[in-house]
Design an enzyme around this catalytic site. Sequence first.
Site, PDB file in Angstrom:
ATOM      1  N   THR A 232      30.864  39.441  44.115  1.00 17.97           N
ATOM      2  CA  THR A 232      31.752  40.318  43.428  1.00 17.97           C
ATOM      3  C   THR A 232      31.097  41.708  43.620  1.00 17.97           C
ATOM      4  OG1 THR A 232      32.898  41.003  41.845  1.00 17.97           O
ATOM      5  CG2 THR A 232      30.899  39.536  41.342  1.00 17.97           C
ATOM      6  N   SER A 267      29.412  40.735  32.581  1.00 19.73           N
ATOM      7  CA  SER A 267      30.032  39.636  31.773  1.00 19.73           C
ATOM      8  C   SER A 267      29.249  38.579  32.266  1.00 19.73           C
ATOM      9  CB  SER A 267      31.536  39.623  32.135  1.00 19.73           C
ATOM     10  OG  SER A 267      31.483  38.733  33.526  1.00 19.73           O
ATOM     11  N   TYR A 269      30.376  35.983  33.721  1.00 21.19           N
ATOM     12  CA  TYR A 269      30.912  35.635  34.795  1.00 21.19           C
ATOM     13  C   TYR A 269      30.128  36.532  35.990  1.00 21.19           C
ATOM     14  CZ  TYR A 269      33.503  36.489  39.197  1.00 21.19           C
ATOM     15  OH  TYR A 269      33.795  36.864  40.399  1.00 21.19           O
ATOM     16  N   LYS A 273      27.141  35.309  39.335  1.00 20.00           N
ATOM     17  CA  LYS A 273      27.295  35.662  40.833  1.00 20.00           C
ATOM     18  C   LYS A 273      25.990  36.567  41.094  1.00 20.00           C
ATOM     19  CE  LYS A 273      31.495  35.207  41.927  1.00 20.00           C
ATOM     20  NZ  LYS A 273      32.224  34.274  42.943  1.00 20.00           N
ATOM     21  N   GLN A 296      33.348  41.116  46.980  1.00 17.84           N
ATOM     22  CA  GLN A 296      34.691  41.452  46.996  1.00 17.84           C
ATOM     23  C   GLN A 296      34.806  42.248  45.821  1.00 17.84           C
ATOM     24  OE1 GLN A 296      38.337  39.026  48.460  1.00 17.84           O
ATOM     25  NE2 GLN A 296      37.698  38.136  46.743  1.00 17.84           N
ATOM     26  N   ALA A 326      43.724  43.669  37.301  1.00 14.36           N
ATOM     27  CA  ALA A 326      44.606  44.977  36.999  1.00 14.36           C
ATOM     28  C   ALA A 326      45.930  45.207  37.686  1.00 14.36           C
ATOM     29  CB  ALA A 326      43.702  46.100  37.093  1.00 14.36           C
TER      30      ALA A 326
HETATM   31  P1  NAD Z   1      40.683  31.019  41.360  1.00 12.49           P
HETATM   32  O1  NAD Z   1      40.306  30.496  40.300  1.00 12.49           O
HETATM   33  O2  NAD Z   1      42.363  31.136  41.770  1.00 12.49           O
HETATM   34  O3  NAD Z   1      40.261  29.892  42.623  1.00 12.49           O
HETATM   35  C1  NAD Z   1      38.966  29.025  42.415  1.00 12.49           C
HETATM   36  C2  NAD Z   1      39.327  27.768  42.967  1.00 12.49           C
HETATM   37  O4  NAD Z   1      37.969  27.212  42.835  1.00 12.49           O
HETATM   38  C3  NAD Z   1      40.045  26.929  42.133  1.00 12.49           C
HETATM   39  O5  NAD Z   1      40.991  26.128  42.810  1.00 12.49           O
HETATM   40  C4  NAD Z   1      39.129  25.940  41.166  1.00 12.49           C
HETATM   41  O6  NAD Z   1      39.935  24.847  41.019  1.00 12.49           O
HETATM   42  C5  NAD Z   1      38.086  25.750  42.173  1.00 12.49           C
HETATM   43  N1  NAD Z   1      36.611  25.557  41.616  1.00 12.49           N
HETATM   44  C6  NAD Z   1      36.136  26.114  40.389  1.00 12.49           C
HETATM   45  N2  NAD Z   1      34.991  25.350  40.237  1.00 12.49           N
HETATM   46  C7  NAD Z   1      34.896  24.279  41.097  1.00 12.49           C
HETATM   47  C8  NAD Z   1      33.842  23.293  41.307  1.00 12.49           C
HETATM   48  N3  NAD Z   1      32.905  23.287  40.634  1.00 12.49           N
HETATM   49  N4  NAD Z   1      34.086  22.333  42.249  1.00 12.49           N
HETATM   50  C9  NAD Z   1      35.336  22.450  42.984  1.00 12.49           C
HETATM   51  N5  NAD Z   1      36.304  23.405  42.989  1.00 12.49           N
HETATM   52  C10 NAD Z   1      35.965  24.234  41.980  1.00 12.49           C
HETATM   53  O7  NAD Z   1      39.771  32.191  41.948  1.00 12.49           O
HETATM   54  P2  NAD Z   1      40.321  33.105  43.145  1.00 12.49           P
HETATM   55  O8  NAD Z   1      40.852  34.619  42.588  1.00 12.49           O
HETATM   56  O9  NAD Z   1      40.711  32.519  44.488  1.00 12.49           O
HETATM   57  O10 NAD Z   1      38.600  33.469  43.314  1.00 12.49           O
HETATM   58  C11 NAD Z   1      37.766  32.940  44.359  1.00 12.49           C
HETATM   59  C12 NAD Z   1      36.391  33.491  44.336  1.00 12.49           C
HETATM   60  O11 NAD Z   1      36.584  34.808  45.192  1.00 12.49           O
HETATM   61  C13 NAD Z   1      35.870  33.467  43.274  1.00 12.49           C
HETATM   62  O12 NAD Z   1      34.365  32.803  43.464  1.00 12.49           O
HETATM   63  C14 NAD Z   1      35.565  34.716  42.813  1.00 12.49           C
HETATM   64  O13 NAD Z   1      34.664  34.992  42.176  1.00 12.49           O
HETATM   65  C15 NAD Z   1      35.775  35.777  44.051  1.00 12.49           C
HETATM   66  N6  NAD Z   1      36.543  36.709  43.900  1.00 12.49           N
HETATM   67  C16 NAD Z   1      37.781  36.816  43.350  1.00 12.49           C
HETATM   68  C17 NAD Z   1      38.568  38.063  43.128  1.00 12.49           C
HETATM   69  C18 NAD Z   1      40.004  38.407  42.627  1.00 12.49           C
HETATM   70  O14 NAD Z   1      40.313  39.261  42.610  1.00 12.49           O
HETATM   71  N7  NAD Z   1      40.406  37.113  42.640  1.00 12.49           N
HETATM   72  C19 NAD Z   1      37.575  39.387  43.310  1.00 12.49           C
HETATM   73  C20 NAD Z   1      36.478  39.260  43.879  1.00 12.49           C
HETATM   74  C21 NAD Z   1      35.744  38.175  43.947  1.00 12.49           C
HETATM   75  N1  USQ Z   2      41.621  46.730  33.148  1.00 10.59           N
HETATM   76  C1  USQ Z   2      42.584  47.440  32.462  1.00 10.59           C
HETATM   77  N2  USQ Z   2      43.740  47.060  32.163  1.00 10.59           N
HETATM   78  C2  USQ Z   2      44.117  45.912  32.284  1.00 10.59           C
HETATM   79  C3  USQ Z   2      43.391  45.072  32.973  1.00 10.59           C
HETATM   80  C4  USQ Z   2      42.140  45.389  33.541  1.00 10.59           C
HETATM   81  O1  USQ Z   2      42.223  48.765  32.078  1.00 10.59           O
HETATM   82  O2  USQ Z   2      45.167  45.117  31.788  1.00 10.59           O
HETATM   83  C5  USQ Z   2      40.371  46.864  33.476  1.00 10.59           C
HETATM   84  C6  USQ Z   2      39.231  46.586  33.071  1.00 10.59           C
HETATM   85  O3  USQ Z   2      38.549  46.818  31.862  1.00 10.59           O
HETATM   86  C7  USQ Z   2      38.279  46.798  34.352  1.00 10.59           C
HETATM   87  C8  USQ Z   2      38.993  47.080  35.612  1.00 10.59           C
HETATM   88  O4  USQ Z   2      40.394  47.213  35.129  1.00 10.59           O
HETATM   89  O5  USQ Z   2      37.593  47.891  34.086  1.00 10.59           O
HETATM   90  C9  USQ Z   2      39.045  45.657  36.494  1.00 10.59           C
HETATM   91  O6  USQ Z   2      39.553  44.509  35.678  1.00 10.59           O
HETATM   92  P1  USQ Z   2      40.195  43.206  36.412  1.00 10.59           P
HETATM   93  O7  USQ Z   2      40.535  42.348  35.399  1.00 10.59           O
HETATM   94  O8  USQ Z   2      41.274  43.640  37.364  1.00 10.59           O
HETATM   95  O9  USQ Z   2      39.241  42.811  36.981  1.00 10.59           O
HETATM   96  P2  USQ Z   2      37.608  41.800  36.694  1.00 10.59           P
HETATM   97  O10 USQ Z   2      37.568  41.489  35.545  1.00 10.59           O
HETATM   98  O11 USQ Z   2      36.535  42.865  37.338  1.00 10.59           O
HETATM   99  O12 USQ Z   2      37.637  40.581  37.769  1.00 10.59           O
HETATM  100  C10 USQ Z   2      38.438  40.759  38.906  1.00 10.59           C
HETATM  101  C11 USQ Z   2      38.186  39.315  39.254  1.00 10.59           C
HETATM  102  C12 USQ Z   2      36.949  38.722  39.695  1.00 10.59           C
HETATM  103  C13 USQ Z   2      36.082  39.740  40.693  1.00 10.59           C
HETATM  104  C14 USQ Z   2      36.341  41.069  40.280  1.00 10.59           C
HETATM  105  C15 USQ Z   2      35.642  42.327  41.251  1.00 10.59           C
HETATM  106  O13 USQ Z   2      38.887  38.404  38.345  1.00 10.59           O
HETATM  107  O14 USQ Z   2      36.781  37.435  40.037  1.00 10.59           O
HETATM  108  O15 USQ Z   2      34.924  39.174  40.714  1.00 10.59           O
HETATM  109  O16 USQ Z   2      37.667  41.439  39.881  1.00 10.59           O
HETATM  110  S1  USQ Z   2      35.001  43.454  40.734  1.00 10.59           S
HETATM  111  O17 USQ Z   2      35.857  44.041  39.643  1.00 10.59           O
HETATM  112  O18 USQ Z   2      34.809  44.294  41.790  1.00 10.59           O
HETATM  113  O19 USQ Z   2      33.724  42.944  40.276  1.00 10.59           O
END
Ligand code: NAD
Ligand code: USQ
Length: 482
Positions: A232, A267, A269, A273, A296, A326
Amino acid sequence: MAHLLSASCLLNISSSYKSYGQPLNQVRTPLPTSFTIQTSKSPFKRLVSQRDRAGRSYVVRATAAPVSQEVSAQPRSGSNQPNEPSKPQRVMVIGGDGYCGWATALHLSNKGYEVAIVDSLVRRLFDHQLGLDSLTPISSIHNRLHCWKAITGKTIELYIGDICDFEFLSETFNSFQPDAAVHFGEQRSAPYSMIDRSRAVFTQNNNVIGTLNVLFAIKEFREQCHLVKLGTMGEYGTPNIDIEEGYITITHNGRTDTLPYPKQASSFYHLSKVHDSNNIAFTCKAWGIRATDLNQGVVYGVRTDETSMHEELCNRFDYDGVFGTALNRFCVQAAVGHPLTVYGKGGQTRGYLDIRDTVQCVELAIANPAQPGEFRVFNQFTEQFSVNELAALVTKAGEKLGLDVQTITVPNPRVEAEEHYYNAKHTKLIELGLKPHLLSDSLLDSLLNFAIKFKDGVDRKQIMPNVSWRKIGVKPQTVPAN
Ligand code: NAD
Ligand code: USQ
């Protein structure tokens, strides 16, 4: 852990045939003669599903036979032509039932890769525990895969289990023999990791141990397998200098070195990473693992070419204060007439990308693998916006559709810089051929229209944030809806 049930409790083994209607642009193809679902920590070691003789229905039966009796002993390698550059053919998508993973699994399958999904389905369990739901109705993983097969004729193998269970993961690696493992399978919500001690511990345990297991599985069973790991952008935090792609060259006291870019995650979380990245970097060096860490940004959007083919293939769309991100949240808020929830001053700037670019980036990474021993880092986003800029864009797009979009300032539940410098490099995926889908008026229109289509299903109580970075404690929290 009291709040986490065993993933195997969720298994839905009824898998009756469903008529999917006439799919878009597709000819009906025969259903598979058999497929195997592997489960972990279940009294039923494996579930074997077979088509009846008339080819009309599936029968799912449980068998407790040891996996070793059933795993194919055949070497299963890619099928490149002699003069073609070697291209990974067999891709294991860990977390393939989730938001990014589902879209990616379908995309890769559509592009001709042999795909297996590995997922514990724990994400669906989080929804049940917290009383949340995807805005879009999502089918069970079994129905999703049956539908994909019926529409395209392509099989995606399914292994249901927890990658923290090394026995399960080992069997899965030996059975599928991946050329590339794309690892999305983590607890990915920053607010979820900040609910209470048990969720913080679960997040770091699940993410760090899961990734460590994947590294050991590659070393032990499939050393050429390329790990494509979803990291991330939040690992870097918000430093007051440009963010590089993974590494920075520093001259200190007259000596120069290229070092991992400093990490300042904010965080439990995001910190998981960072630990993952360090473990991966170390094993690349120590064992010669080949890995790509995709840092990402925040993903938005819901439709990809493949998930749009049929409603059973629809992806999840989270808008709640725990899992919603967001821009997706702001579109849903605008659609239901809820003021856009800008946290604090709204100057928080992040990298963003369309989910259609997530699937493209992953494909580019696996088609151009890292070298043995190489730890490659790509910053995976296409544009950067502040929260205030996102709110302004959604307000403008909403007005065009006749919506009255208001914005409120919500006291920031997080601990983060609200006004800061942000300039992150993101050229490596472009150099490999990424053609970005930038956030345009038309995309925002379609995302807003999508949210409007499903607005009757919105639970307004889930919109306001209710997890505080400062109030986290040891007492298990239930995250009451507002
Ligand atoms: P998601 O929660 O929708 O999907 C994650 C999937 O992984 C789920 O289906 C869950 O059941 C599975 N999973 C979790 N722990 C597991 C385990 N121990 N064994 C097997 N399966 C498991 O999340 P997403 O939004 O698709 O994100 C996928 C990845 O991309 C994550 O690693 C996240 O950190 C990364 N990421 C997501 C975003 C975003 O905006 N969604 C942004 C940056 C990075
Ligand atoms: N935010 C607001 N209002 C909202 C929601 C979010 O102001 O209603 C702000 C948050 O405070 C933050 C920013 O928007 O500053 C992004 O928040 P987000 O909830 O959209 O994203 P984040 O918590 O950072 O996490 C998401 C995914 C995570 C991924 C991450 C990429 O859930 O899996 O790793 O985006 S990054 O942000 O580049 O770390």
